[in-house]
Design an enzyme around this catalytic site. Structure first.
Site, PDB file in Angstrom:
ATOM      1  N   GLU A   1      37.667  54.819  34.146  1.00 52.51           N
ATOM      2  CA  GLU A   1      38.841  53.946  34.054  1.00 52.51           C
ATOM      3  C   GLU A   1      38.519  52.923  32.981  1.00 52.51           C
ATOM      4  O   GLU A   1      37.651  52.070  33.171  1.00 52.51           O
ATOM      5  CB  GLU A   1      39.097  53.233  35.395  1.00 52.51           C
ATOM      6  CG  GLU A   1      40.217  52.196  35.294  1.00 52.51           C
ATOM      7  CD  GLU A   1      40.192  51.158  36.422  1.00 52.51           C
ATOM      8  OE1 GLU A   1      39.835  51.496  37.558  1.00 52.51           O
ATOM      9  OE2 GLU A   1      40.546  49.989  36.139  1.00 52.51           O
TER      10      GLU A   1
ATOM     11  N   ARG B   1      41.608  45.190  29.381  1.00 52.67           N
ATOM     12  CA  ARG B   1      41.321  43.758  29.511  1.00 52.67           C
ATOM     13  C   ARG B   1      40.782  43.163  28.229  1.00 52.67           C
ATOM     14  O   ARG B   1      40.361  42.003  28.213  1.00 52.67           O
ATOM     15  CB  ARG B   1      40.304  43.526  30.637  1.00 52.67           C
ATOM     16  CG  ARG B   1      40.862  43.935  31.979  1.00 52.67           C
ATOM     17  CD  ARG B   1      39.910  43.590  33.095  1.00 52.67           C
ATOM     18  NE  ARG B   1      40.200  44.404  34.258  1.00 52.67           N
ATOM     19  CZ  ARG B   1      39.469  44.442  35.334  1.00 52.67           C
ATOM     20  NH1 ARG B   1      38.375  43.714  35.429  1.00 52.67           N
ATOM     21  NH2 ARG B   1      39.796  45.217  36.343  1.00 52.67           N
TER      22      ARG B   1
ATOM     23  N   LYS C   1      44.859  53.230  44.388  1.00 51.21           N
ATOM     24  CA  LYS C   1      43.620  52.474  44.198  1.00 51.21           C
ATOM     25  C   LYS C   1      43.552  51.433  45.310  1.00 51.21           C
ATOM     26  O   LYS C   1      44.520  50.689  45.512  1.00 51.21           O
ATOM     27  CB  LYS C   1      43.673  51.817  42.807  1.00 51.21           C
ATOM     28  CG  LYS C   1      42.622  50.772  42.527  1.00 51.21           C
ATOM     29  CD  LYS C   1      42.646  50.371  41.048  1.00 51.21           C
ATOM     30  CE  LYS C   1      41.726  49.171  40.797  1.00 51.21           C
ATOM     31  NZ  LYS C   1      41.460  48.954  39.358  1.00 51.21           N
TER      32      LYS C   1
HETATM   33  C1  3PG Z   1      38.522  47.606  38.676  1.00 56.61           C
HETATM   34  O1  3PG Z   1      39.265  47.278  37.762  1.00 56.61           O
HETATM   35  O2  3PG Z   1      38.601  48.692  39.243  1.00 56.61           O
HETATM   36  C2  3PG Z   1      37.557  46.611  39.202  1.00 56.61           C
HETATM   37  O3  3PG Z   1      37.558  45.465  38.418  1.00 56.61           O
HETATM   38  C3  3PG Z   1      36.186  47.130  39.351  1.00 56.61           C
HETATM   39  O4  3PG Z   1      35.564  46.196  40.169  1.00 56.61           O
HETATM   40  P1  3PG Z   1      34.008  45.901  40.080  1.00 56.61           P
HETATM   41  O5  3PG Z   1      33.790  45.223  38.759  1.00 56.61           O
HETATM   42  O6  3PG Z   1      33.706  45.000  41.239  1.00 56.61           O
HETATM   43  O7  3PG Z   1      33.291  47.211  40.144  1.00 56.61           O
END
Ligand code: 3PG
Length: 211
Positions: A43, A47, A131
């Protein structure tokens, strides 16, 4: 609404590396390190300013990688990631406008959910894969079990993300409602910026070996 192809790919892979890339030039090596460690699904979050370029660069360097776009927050972004070749999209929340745009664009999509209301909205838009975000702080596995139970007969399945680690992932992977899971721990932004591909490959291998 994921396609059967995306669902099968996630059923097989079960691990999703969440990536945030500032520099598209790093995308090819990052993709190769993940593949070398056995992680086939990512994914790539929207950002950063250069996320779309990174998606295109990773896709052309690593055709075996299944690259989804994350943090898809606007209908324009739905269309942009589809045009950039994203295999699927996900979002932190469940926004009916985004889901309609995804249907119109033909982008397989999983909205973010962490309440029964979110799940009902996602179901109404035709999604059965969602999700579960933010998994850790919204109550972890006990919360997932509680919100999933009323929807099990609708075959809803979840991708827990947010606060997952190599240590807590095995418990989630054993949960019948969990399709796949992942996080940024596999390729943290700092490790990517340091071009520490061997650490990322090792993290990917450790994650893939959980499956
Ligand atoms: C995402 O976008 O899926 C999350 O920000 C992932 O979360 P994590 O950084 O705690 O793994």
């Amino acid at each position: 609404m994921f396609t059967p192809e995306i669902v099968s790919a996630l059923e097989e892979a079960r691990i999703v590396a969440v990536l945030t890339l500032e520099d598209p030039a790093l995308a090819p090596d990052l993709g190769r390190a993940l593949l070398a460690g056995g992680v086939r699904v990512v994914e790539l979050t929207l950002r950063t300013d250069r996320a779309l370029e990174s998606l295109v660069a990773m896709r052309s360097a690593c055709p075996d990688l299944i690259i989804g776009a994350g943090t898809v927050l606007t209908p324009d972004q739905v269309r942009a990631v589809k045009a950039a070749g994203a295999a699927f999209g996900v979002a932190p929340g469940c926004n009916p406008r985004i889901l309609s745009a995804a249907v119109a664009a033909g982008l397989p999509f999983a909205p973010g959910v962490c309440t029964p209301t979110d799940i009902e909205q996602a179901l109404e838009a035709g999604c059965t894969e969602m999700k579960f975000f933010p998994a850790g702080t919204s109550g972890g596995l006990p919360h997932l079990r509680a919100i999933a139970a009323p929807f099990a007969h609708r075959r809803v399945r979840f991708i827990p993300l947010g606060g997952l680690t190599l240590e807590n992932a095995p418990d989630y992977l054993r949960e019948p409602s969990v399709l796949a899971l992942g996080g940024s721990w596999i390729a943290p932004a700092k490790t990517v910026a340091a071009k520490d591909w061997s650490t990322i490959e090792a993290n990917a291998r450790a994650a893939a070996n959980l499956v």
